[in-house]
Design a protein around this motif. Sequence first.
Motif, PDB file in Angstrom:
ATOM      1  N   PRO A   1       0.799  -1.235   0.000  1.00 35.49           N
ATOM      2  CA  PRO A   1       0.000   0.000   0.000  1.00 35.49           C
ATOM      3  C   PRO A   1       0.828   1.280   0.000  1.00 35.49           C
ATOM      4  CG  PRO A   1      -0.827  -1.561   1.635  1.00 35.49           C
ATOM      5  CD  PRO A   1       0.504  -2.072   1.175  1.00 35.49           C
ATOM      6  N   PHE A   2       2.118   1.163   0.314  1.00 34.12           N
ATOM      7  CA  PHE A   2       2.968   2.349   0.408  1.00 34.12           C
ATOM      8  C   PHE A   2       3.725   2.638  -0.892  1.00 34.12           C
ATOM      9  CE2 PHE A   2       2.546   0.492   4.620  1.00 34.12           C
ATOM     10  CZ  PHE A   2       2.190   1.586   5.392  1.00 34.12           C
ATOM     11  N   LEU A   3       3.524   1.822  -1.901  1.00 31.23           N
ATOM     12  CA  LEU A   3       4.227   1.995  -3.177  1.00 31.23           C
ATOM     13  C   LEU A   3       3.271   2.559  -4.212  1.00 31.23           C
ATOM     14  CD1 LEU A   3       6.121  -1.405  -3.069  1.00 31.23           C
ATOM     15  CD2 LEU A   3       7.144   0.860  -2.805  1.00 31.23           C
ATOM     16  N   ALA A   4       3.676   3.651  -4.849  1.00 35.20           N
ATOM     17  CA  ALA A   4       2.802   4.319  -5.804  1.00 35.20           C
ATOM     18  C   ALA A   4       3.612   4.808  -6.996  1.00 35.20           C
ATOM     19  CB  ALA A   4       2.095   5.504  -5.139  1.00 35.20           C
ATOM     20  N   GLU A   5       2.984   4.802  -8.151  1.00 33.26           N
ATOM     21  CA  GLU A   5       3.624   5.321  -9.355  1.00 33.26           C
ATOM     22  C   GLU A   5       4.081   6.756  -9.138  1.00 33.26           C
ATOM     23  OE1 GLU A   5       2.477   6.160 -14.041  1.00 33.26           O
ATOM     24  OE2 GLU A   5       1.293   4.731 -12.866  1.00 33.26           O
ATOM     25  N   LYS A   6       5.333   7.026  -9.501  1.00 31.99           N
ATOM     26  CA  LYS A   6       6.013   8.324  -9.345  1.00 31.99           C
ATOM     27  C   LYS A   6       6.365   8.646  -7.901  1.00 31.99           C
ATOM     28  CE  LYS A   6       5.656   8.735 -13.721  1.00 31.99           C
ATOM     29  NZ  LYS A   6       6.823   8.301 -14.544  1.00 31.99           N
ATOM     30  N   GLY A   7       6.107   7.700  -6.979  1.00 32.66           N
ATOM     31  CA  GLY A   7       6.532   7.871  -5.593  1.00 32.66           C
ATOM     32  C   GLY A   7       7.982   7.440  -5.431  1.00 32.66           C
ATOM     33  N   SER A   8       8.510   7.653  -4.238  1.00 31.02           N
ATOM     34  CA  SER A   8       9.900   7.299  -3.948  1.00 31.02           C
ATOM     35  C   SER A   8       9.982   5.979  -3.193  1.00 31.02           C
ATOM     36  CB  SER A   8      10.571   8.397  -3.108  1.00 31.02           C
ATOM     37  OG  SER A   8      10.659   9.609  -3.825  1.00 31.02           O
ATOM     38  N   VAL A   9      11.064   5.244  -3.431  1.00 29.12           N
ATOM     39  CA  VAL A   9      11.356   4.016  -2.696  1.00 29.12           C
ATOM     40  C   VAL A   9      12.874   3.893  -2.609  1.00 29.12           C
ATOM     41  CG1 VAL A   9      11.409   2.521  -4.742  1.00 29.12           C
ATOM     42  CG2 VAL A   9      10.799   1.543  -2.509  1.00 29.12           C
ATOM     43  N   THR A  10      13.346   3.244  -1.559  1.00 22.96           N
ATOM     44  CA  THR A  10      14.781   3.004  -1.413  1.00 22.96           C
ATOM     45  C   THR A  10      15.045   1.525  -1.622  1.00 22.96           C
ATOM     46  OG1 THR A  10      14.888   4.781   0.215  1.00 22.96           O
ATOM     47  CG2 THR A  10      16.779   3.320   0.080  1.00 22.96           C
ATOM     48  N   VAL A  11      15.935   1.209  -2.561  1.00 24.15           N
ATOM     49  CA  VAL A  11      16.298  -0.173  -2.870  1.00 24.15           C
ATOM     50  C   VAL A  11      17.787  -0.346  -2.610  1.00 24.15           C
ATOM     51  CG1 VAL A  11      16.394  -1.961  -4.646  1.00 24.15           C
ATOM     52  CG2 VAL A  11      14.480  -0.343  -4.605  1.00 24.15           C
ATOM     53  N   ASP A  12      18.126  -1.183  -1.640  1.00 27.19           N
ATOM     54  CA  ASP A  12      19.525  -1.366  -1.232  1.00 27.19           C
ATOM     55  C   ASP A  12      20.207  -0.016  -0.987  1.00 27.19           C
ATOM     56  OD1 ASP A  12      19.538  -4.081  -1.021  1.00 27.19           O
ATOM     57  OD2 ASP A  12      20.635  -4.469  -2.875  1.00 27.19           O
ATOM     58  N   GLY A  13      19.461   0.904  -0.366  1.00 26.76           N
ATOM     59  CA  GLY A  13      20.017   2.193   0.009  1.00 26.76           C
ATOM     60  C   GLY A  13      19.961   3.263  -1.052  1.00 26.76           C
TER      61      GLY A  13
END
Length: 206
Positions: free
Chosen positions: A133-145
Amino acid sequence: MFTGIITAIGTVSAVENRGDMRLVISCPFAPEAMAIGASIACSGVCLTVVDRGGEAGDAWFAVDVSGETVSRTAQDQWTRGRRLNLEQALRLGDELGGHIVTGHVDAVGRVASATGEGGSIRLSIAAPAEIAPFLAEKGSVTVDGVSLTVNEVSDQADGSCNFGLNIIPHTAEVTTLGALKAGDTVNLEIDVLARYLKRMESLRAV
């Protein structure tokens, strides 16, 4: 606090089990720039410097990794020879080039596919239901830092999701993301703003 902008790649050069796991990580930082007690994000995991040495360009630092941290992070991350994305903690006045990153892993994702697209790499990562639910198109995410922008999200019947990322050649070169392949596991941290918005939404629904 971090930004998700990687400043170096380090390598786990030694692993010692002493209750907690003591790691020695080689890096190109200057030893004097790594204060004892300072925080360094290691592939998205905030760890505390407990020792340091070497010289500028050929330095090392030591950290202790608890069993709890090992259980909640990517498979085989804490093994000798593993390459890690490194970022030193944000200092007052530093540029916030990525987004606000805490260095706390929310979940472990799995690379569903990694394919070339032009000069870039298109990654699809499977994320568990608890963070979908916290992942959205054009949103930010951190992958391996690494601070990244989500290109697309595909929800799955079991509540999980797959999300797409575009890794440009520069990012592939200066981080470990360029070497990812299908089946690899990665540390995921959701955007802190999405976390608070989800909490506010849940309170309104009560």
